[in-house]
Design a protein around this motif. Sequence first.
Motif, PDB file in Angstrom:
ATOM      1  N   ASP A 220      -0.487  -9.430  -9.842  1.00 38.91           N
ATOM      2  CA  ASP A 220       0.214  -9.808 -11.063  1.00 38.91           C
ATOM      3  C   ASP A 220       1.337 -10.808 -10.821  1.00 38.91           C
ATOM      4  O   ASP A 220       1.994 -11.229 -11.766  1.00 38.91           O
TER       5      ASP A 220
ATOM      6  N   LYS B 205       2.125  -9.714 -21.409  1.00 41.94           N
ATOM      7  CA  LYS B 205       2.582  -8.479 -20.774  1.00 41.94           C
ATOM      8  C   LYS B 205       2.758  -7.366 -21.796  1.00 41.94           C
ATOM      9  O   LYS B 205       3.677  -6.541 -21.710  1.00 41.94           O
TER      10      LYS B 205
ATOM     11  N   GLU C 105      -0.864  -6.501 -16.582  1.00 41.68           N
ATOM     12  CA  GLU C 105      -0.469  -7.255 -15.401  1.00 41.68           C
ATOM     13  C   GLU C 105      -1.467  -8.385 -15.198  1.00 41.68           C
ATOM     14  O   GLU C 105      -2.660  -8.131 -15.008  1.00 41.68           O
TER      15      GLU C 105
END
Length: 894
Positions: A548, A766, A793
């Motif tokens: 991520d 997100k 992520e």
Amino acid sequence: MMTINTNSVFLIILINLYALFGVSQQPIEFTKAGYLEVKDGGREVYNFNVGWRFIKADVEGAEAKDFDDSNWEVVNCPHGLELISTEASGSNNYQGPAWYRKHFTVEQSIINKQLRLHFEGVMGKCKVFLNGELLQEQFGGYLPFSVDLTGKMEAGEDHVIAVWADNSDDPDFPPGKPQSSLDFSYFGGIYRDVWLTATNDVFVTNANDENEVAGGGLFVHYENLSEKYADVIVNTHVRNNGVKNKSIRINYSLLNQNGERVVRESQKSSIAKQSDKSLNVKLPVSGPALWSPQSPALYRLEVVITDNKGNKLDAVAQNIGIRKIELKGKDGFWLNNKPYDGKLMGVNRHQDYAYVGNALSNNGQWRDALVLKDAGCDIVRAAHYPVDPAFMEACDVLGMFYIVATPGWQFWNEKPIFEQRVFRDIRNMVRRDRNYACVLMWEPILNETWYPEYFAKKVHDIVHEEYPYQGAYTVCDSHARGQEHFDAIYSHPFKSDFYKGKFENIAENIKKLTIPYEEESRCIFTREWGDCVDDWNSHNSPSRVARDWGEHAQLVQLKHYANPDYVYTCWETLYRTPAQHIGGALWHSFDHQRGYHPDPFYGGITDVFRLPKYSYYLFKSQKAPEVESVVYIAHEMTPFSEPDVNVLTNCEEVRLIVYGKDTITAKPDVNLMMPHPVVTFKNVFDFLDVKSLHRQRKMNDASLVAEGLIDGKVVATYKRMPSKRPAKLILTLENQGVDLIANGSDAVVVVASMTDQDGIVKRLNKSTVRFEIEGEGELIGDEANGGNPKRLEWGQAPIMVRSTTKAGKIKVKAYLVNEGINMPVGGELEFESVASNDLMIFSEVGKQTSAKSTNMGVKASKPELELKVKQLEKELNDLRMKEVERQQQEFEAK
């Protein structure tokens, strides 16, 4: 020609990488208590995983049959004490005693048979009780052991097996090192399978139950091997626990992959009561199909024992691969009497997984092996202990060599009991794994440990005592004490010219850990390459990249593994070594947890859910193109993406079509030695070009298309497009094409991806996702371990789904926690589990609850009608947003 188009099927990569190539990925039959089953052979094997009462504490008197465990939770094995988070490093997992209790009854049909309870692995030290009687104590968590239950039970009565398991630090058995100082985590519990076997009085033994050097069970090796002929030598160890002498006949059959019998042999013998006997037979095979990573041909060896009337007393089977391995020093690695083409390149592998730790099902082991084989790995090194036998079996089937290691890491205890238990582990790991075709070398030392020199010679000798035939090779570090006793050594490339001409000097610390090739006659393998920390406290490295962290960080990792601008072992340097240097294993395959550092190890080519990073496609692109043509664009086309576009391919040249019009052709650098270098197109991406196309309403032209060509023909195509407005959650099943088995233990990953209306993942999102489930499945993960709800992520949120013991439909739903009229809509996925073929013994079914929370997940609660209403509202609002967009364009134009 294969085309992947991000307009409509970008997520096909996530849905099923393996289905693209038309290959069936369902696993073959797994062994049970060391053997494959033979139908109606006189032996019954029962799955003993389901329905254990469990408490994560030490409870006085819990071994007693009449102990009240009614308030304990009920779990299924494999079980790892607790659910962990994806950031479960720094020794934040539970260490200490725990208890398991299983209530069961035994049918009259098997009560008078030889009954053994086979544990594939219980972490740490443990004690096993039957109805309050202590039957066995075990030290060490990585190898199998069995408990004899014969004659100790009555049919139809309630019986209780109680297991006290303790994963606390203990220096008296390997690995021995405290977890707080360890580069991996012990986790705990009955984390591998449990089987109950029922045999007649005369039976084939299990090698790990017998104290027989180079004996016990079945032992197979090969002689006189060529493309035209091979002798398969089988040693069979038989025991007669009955009260009468027995005349027996042993029938051997060797079946090819089509199920056709190619060899049949038989031998008569007699075996005295209360005794054991070893018998040898030679099975001549004409025109054998030889095992290799490129063609992993396996035969099924069946051994059937009958009495003098032809009644079957026992029958077992194992898959074997006929092959010959030779480490020829300067001439390198030879397989089946020929020099191996290229290097043996692969990875190290720890066994832990997201949420469940080490408690991975057999199918989970198989899926891991599929991930690595798809990445082009030809070899896997154990890190740093014997692995689950299901993973070894997958390596045999898929074609990956394996380096077997005894448990140990940077620890030595001078107490004699520690050394004795190391020796025991080495013998048992050879006895367990000696028949696997995938075994290339044995690593009997304690990894990165300054053990005494006499110990080095002793462990080398033990391996050869247990495997006294051609093809057994021991390996240790070139700078370790007693290294001169071993058959091969671990080292990094030495000479500067192997690092290309631009490197004039090699750091002194690298010199200390390597040796000149002219001074070494043995074969060399690099056991761990890729990690590059600033210091051994901070642990910052260009290799350690969480998925991520995004595009730029993953590109840094990719270049570091492929061919960095500084001195370091990588794909390129390993391919510049002579034949004597046979290959190397990346540290590490998957991100994993560690005891001695707060950060997980992020250097994997996938994350803990096995979701790929760019480096995964680097490895995949090193495959031979005749195996699979690969083209992959390591670029996301975001406002923050690099101007250079890197294409990972094994094709002869790449044609890059930019924005539907500009065509650029490039070939890999012929001056490089790695099989397929990264192809980089300089300064071809500019987000302002994307902006311009979008403003002109030419969104479909905003693309990058890479075409891979071989012999002037396009053999593979990959298309990238920038993601637009977040529109919906798409759920995909990450099962590597392998069915979810309804055995209460198997689990798969489901990924929720935030996408635009065309299904392109919105990496820069997100949002937080909440999962719900209905049907024959359970969500693994909850708020306590960060599993549900879960924040996206790199645009995605994975969840794990475990099967129940009943086959059926499973529906997983995902919603945004923060819903709103302009927020993307949720998604759902429906799939089915399939019935298990195992015979099972259980009286209740477990739900593997988190010891840190009260439930595995949340059952579905949103009515279907409410979902449909929200979907219609979203579609209506999208029309309103189109009008707003039109107004903004008109205002900007004026």
